[in-house]
Write an enzyme that holds these catalytic residues in place. Structure first.
Site, short mmCIF file in Angstrom:
data_model
loop_
_atom_site.label_atom_id
_atom_site.label_comp_id
_atom_site.label_asym_id
_atom_site.label_seq_id
_atom_site.Cartn_x
_atom_site.Cartn_y
_atom_site.Cartn_z
N LYS A 1 24.37 14.21 -74.63
CA LYS A 1 24.17 12.76 -74.75
C LYS A 1 25.22 12.01 -73.93
O LYS A 1 26.29 12.53 -73.61
CB LYS A 1 24.26 12.33 -76.22
CG LYS A 1 25.57 12.66 -76.92
CD LYS A 1 25.58 12.17 -78.36
CE LYS A 1 26.91 12.50 -79.05
NZ LYS A 1 27.03 11.87 -80.37
N HIS B 1 16.30 10.24 -76.47
CA HIS B 1 16.69 9.40 -77.60
C HIS B 1 17.58 8.28 -77.04
O HIS B 1 18.47 8.55 -76.24
CB HIS B 1 17.49 10.19 -78.63
CG HIS B 1 16.85 11.45 -79.09
ND1 HIS B 1 16.37 11.62 -80.38
CD2 HIS B 1 16.61 12.63 -78.45
CE1 HIS B 1 15.88 12.85 -80.51
NE2 HIS B 1 16.02 13.48 -79.34
N HIS C 1 12.69 6.06 -78.63
CA HIS C 1 12.41 7.40 -78.12
C HIS C 1 11.41 7.31 -76.98
O HIS C 1 10.37 6.66 -77.10
CB HIS C 1 11.89 8.31 -79.24
CG HIS C 1 12.93 8.60 -80.27
ND1 HIS C 1 13.06 7.86 -81.42
CD2 HIS C 1 13.93 9.52 -80.29
CE1 HIS C 1 14.08 8.32 -82.13
NE2 HIS C 1 14.62 9.32 -81.46
N CYS D 1 13.63 10.31 -84.99
CA CYS D 1 12.96 11.11 -83.96
C CYS D 1 11.83 11.99 -84.50
O CYS D 1 10.76 12.05 -83.86
CB CYS D 1 13.98 11.94 -83.18
SG CYS D 1 15.37 12.56 -84.10
N ASP E 1 16.60 2.05 -82.75
CA ASP E 1 16.25 3.40 -82.32
C ASP E 1 15.09 3.36 -81.34
O ASP E 1 14.11 2.64 -81.55
CB ASP E 1 15.85 4.23 -83.55
CG ASP E 1 16.32 5.66 -83.43
OD1 ASP E 1 16.81 6.04 -82.36
OD2 ASP E 1 16.18 6.41 -84.42
N GLN F 1 19.45 1.06 -86.96
CA GLN F 1 19.70 1.42 -85.57
C GLN F 1 18.53 0.93 -84.73
O GLN F 1 17.37 1.04 -85.14
CB GLN F 1 19.82 2.95 -85.46
CG GLN F 1 20.21 3.45 -84.08
CD GLN F 1 20.62 4.91 -84.14
OE1 GLN F 1 21.75 5.24 -84.44
NE2 GLN F 1 19.69 5.79 -83.85
N ARG G 1 22.68 8.24 -94.08
CA ARG G 1 23.46 9.44 -93.79
C ARG G 1 24.58 9.55 -94.82
O ARG G 1 25.29 8.58 -95.11
CB ARG G 1 24.04 9.39 -92.37
CG ARG G 1 22.94 9.37 -91.31
CD ARG G 1 23.47 9.34 -89.89
NE ARG G 1 22.38 9.20 -88.93
CZ ARG G 1 22.53 9.03 -87.63
NH1 ARG G 1 23.77 8.99 -87.11
NH2 ARG G 1 21.48 8.91 -86.83
#
Length: 738
Positions: A217, A281, A137, A86, A135, A133, A115
């Site tokens: 979320k 997200h 946005h 992000c 991912d 991921q 992570r």
């Protein structure tokens, strides 16, 4: 496999990489439909970025620090491996000026993330330190939040339906103990997610205090084969990162824009100002590695053909040189390899995963081994095939659950040329985007089908939308394919009906016109004609207003540039799709109602409970009329007489529903409205799905009308308003008539 040299970082071998890449390729194809643009961002950033985003303060324990081992090459800054994408996407958004016209902006990123999970939590593919991921946005206006979340939920539903995963449950996770931002911002974000979930018709539970540190979320929770739950997809609403990065876009009436409201006051609209975007997200697969673990257990070696890492194997009957040479040629054809030297032409592979076995063993042993390994197609090559320039295909692994013994026998031995075999396999891969073809044959059917079969109810499948080349070459279609065509409806079925005629440039522009006509004082035909006309006019005027506003901004920008002003006018950028600012050639609007024999208009369901009640009513009252009002508008071609031509039509179809004594019980209807198809139809009349399969006994009239748009009549109306504007019509109008 894993290695002690990199704990928590799985190593994907060739077959694992095939599955991973096919999942990513599938998502990339869907990104075109859902409007995402893929970006590639750095793996490490200076810690100053993580301080700005709040990660350093709230997520530092889960991050890795990166330093140089060379004192001569080290700089003064400290770096961190990214755990999320992000902040990088915020940098992209902030890199240039943005206008409200640009939004929503949707970025997608498959970059690996790191992570620092504690070693005791690591577990196979489901809990790792390095992962990928899908991912995404979405930077959007406040007024676009609900629509974007609804589209994302649809994206999840589509993907998991195609993968055959589910059922899953939705969880709304709220403000945790450690968070950034104000409580008011959090309350606003949580309320927006609750409202979006409620309007989508999905059931959900609340998990207090489990939100991300920057926002609440929605988590999608799946169970594995052992019953253990895993969080996969996620949708997160964030007001904090845009504030921390100072993200802005310019919009008219900025105070209204910030509240997600609109105004028609020309003085307010003349004032432009900065507004902070909302950040959503979104991940559909979540961790690709975790989802692969769930898929491996779910399919248990019986992969759908498009995802199978062992799609085909070519096996030789003997090891003679001519047979082996023909077998290698067959493999090359299936792979799409050119017989010419590698340097002569660029490679054009088919993408099929094809293995080769010319070992000196019996053909029976090689076939049994290929079957046990889960190959989708087994290609055998022997002396007879060489003489006939063919190969023998065993595609029994691709058989559906209801294949007869005779059909299975045919699938076990099909003689084809290598080119025909290639096309056969590619057709199976291309069917991957039809969920009915992709689900695992061993998966159970949806609950409502199981319940219907248990009661002995025949299933009447409604006709699918056809795909393929343009089926009609009519003058009106040839004309419209090069023009701006607007469909004033968000109905996917209406869009599909028009798209299949060959209108790929169809622009969906849903009407915000309220359906506030009194159903009790209007006859059904009058009501549906009036609502379609109002929607058509509202969308046409909105399109003209946007076109005029765009032209004014372009003119202002040109005047400032001609005057030598060197200011930054990137808030009004060059539009990559100029057609959206043209005057529409045609606007098509439609509205559908169901009317009882007494002339009463049924209310459209807004929830699962309303949906179930309506379906029971249709079952118990047997016969109704489906009425669709179609309105088509085109601007007048004669500049001396500005305005528009308008033509409308009401199509009525009598539909006979299954009677109560047909044995359609409540549990079948209840099971239906809990499924994907039931949820998709909340807010509509649901004549597809269970309506086509269970409720509808007979249709007297246009089936397209039952779907939501009488296509033939729609084309006739388009022809009338475009090509026959000089013909008098009892239902035409223009701006000058008003």
């Amino acid at each position: 496999m894993t290695s002690v040299y990199s704990p928590g970082s799985p190593i994907l071998l060739p077959h694992g990489a095939r599955i991973f890449n096919r999942l990513v390729d599938f998502l990339r194809k869907q990104y075109v439909q859902y409007g995402f643009q893929e970006v590639i961002t750095p793996t490490i950033y200076k810690k100053a970025l993580w301080a700005t985003s709040g990660h350093l303060e709230n997520y530092a324990d889960d991050m890795y620090t990166v330093t140089s081992t060379s004192a001569s090459r080290a700089d003064d800054a400290e770096y961190g491996l990214k755990p999320m994408n992000c902040p990088g996407h915020c940098l992209i958004f902030a890199s240039q000026g943005r206008s409200y016209r640009d939004l929503p902006i949707r970025y997608a990123d498959f970059s690996p993330l790191h992570r620092n999970e504690i070693s005791g939590a690591l577990s196979g593919l489901t809990r790792v330190r390095r992962f990928h991921q899908d991912d995404g946005h979405i930077f959007c206006r406040p007024s676009q939040i609900r629509e974007e979340i609804s589209k994302t939920l649809d994206f999840v539903r589509l993907t998991y339906g195609i993968l055959g995963l589910g059922p899953y449950r939705l969880v709304l996770s709220t403000r945790p103990e450690q968070y950034i931002g104000s409580i008011d911002d959090w309350a606003q974000a949580e309320e927006a997610l609750k409202r979006a979930l409620t309007e989508s018709g999905n059931d959900y539970t609340i998990n207090e205090g489990d939100g991300a540190f920057y926002g609440p979320k929605i988590d999608i929770i799946l169970k594995d084969s052992d019953g253990k739950e895993h969080q996969t997809a996620t949708i997160q609403l964030d007001f904090q990162l845009p504030k921390r990065f100072g993200l802005k876009y310019t919009a008219p009436a900025p105070e209204f824009e910030r509240r997600g409201e609109t105004t028609t006051d020309p003085e307010l609209l003349a004032e432009y100002g900065p507004v902070q975007p909302v950040l959503i997200h979104r991940a559909v697969l979540g961790s690709a590695e975790r989802l692969m673990a769930l898929l491996i257990e779910h399919y248990n070696g019986k992969w759908p053909f498009w995802l199978n890492p062992r799609q085909a194997i070519v096996i030789t009957v003997n090891s003679t040189e001519p047979v082996v040479r023909w077998a290698r040629h067959t493999r090359d054809v299936l792979l799409g390899l050119s017989p010419a030297p590698a340097s002569a032409t660029p490679a054009s592979p088919t993408g099929l995963a094809v293995d080769f076995d010319d070992s000196d063993r019996t053909v029976g042993l090689k076939v049994r081994e290929a079957t046990s390994k889960g190959y989708g197609v087994i290609v055998t090559v022997g002396p007879d095939d060489l003489l006939n320039n063919t190969v023998c295909i065993n595609a029994a692994a691709l058989a559906g659950p209801n294949e007869s013994a005779e059909q299975l026998k045919k699938l076990r031995r099909i003689n084809m040329t290598p080119e025909e075999a290639r096309d056969f396999m590619l057709s199976k891969v291309n069917s991957a985007y039809n969920a009915m073809d992709l689900t695992n044959p061993s998966d159970p059917p949806p609950d409502y089908i199981t319940a219907a079969r248990a009661h002995g109810i025949p299933l009447r499948q409604s006709a699918p939308i056809k795909k393929g080349p343009y089926p009609l070459e009519l003058p009106i279609l040839s004309y419209l394919r090069s023009k701006r065509v607007i469909l004033a409806s968000a109905s996917p079925r209406r869009k599909a009906l028009l798209t299949q005629l060959g209108l790929p440039n169809l622009e969906v522009f849903p009407s915000n016109e309220q359906e506030d006509l009194d159903k009790r004082t209007h006859a059904p035909e009058e009501y549906v004609a009036a609502t379609a006309e109002r929607k058509c006019l509202a969308v046409y005027r909105a399109a003209l207003a946007k076109q005029e506003e765009w032209q004014q901004q372009q003119q202002q920008q040109k005047q400032k540039q001609d005057g030598g002003d060197s200011g930054d006018y990137s808030a009004v950028p060059h539009d990559p799709n100029p057609r959206q600012h043209e005057e529409p050639a045609v606007v098509i609007a439609a509205d559908t109602v169901i009317a009882t024999r007494a002339g009463q208009i049924l209310e459209k369901p807004r929830s699962e409970a309303d949906h179930a009640r309506m379906l029971r009513h249709l079952r118990d009252t047997e016969e109704h009329r489906v009425l669709t009002g179609v309105c088509v508008l085109a601007p007048r071609a004669d500049a001396a007489h500005p305005g528009y031509e308008l033509a409308s039509h009401v199509e009525a179809t009598r539909v006979r529903f299954a009677a109560a004594d047909d044995g359609l019980p409540d549990d079948v209807i209840d099971a239906y409205v809990r499924t994907r198809e039931g949820a998709d139809k909340a807010g509509g009349y649901a004549l597809q799905g269970v309506g086509g399969m269970l409720l509808v006994e007979k249709v007297d009239g246009s089936v397209d009308n039952v779907i939501g748009l009488p296509v033939r009549k729609c084309l006739q109306l388009c022809e009338k308003v475009v090509f026959r504007q000089e013909v008098e019509d009892d239902h035409e109008g223009g701006e000058d008539d008003e």
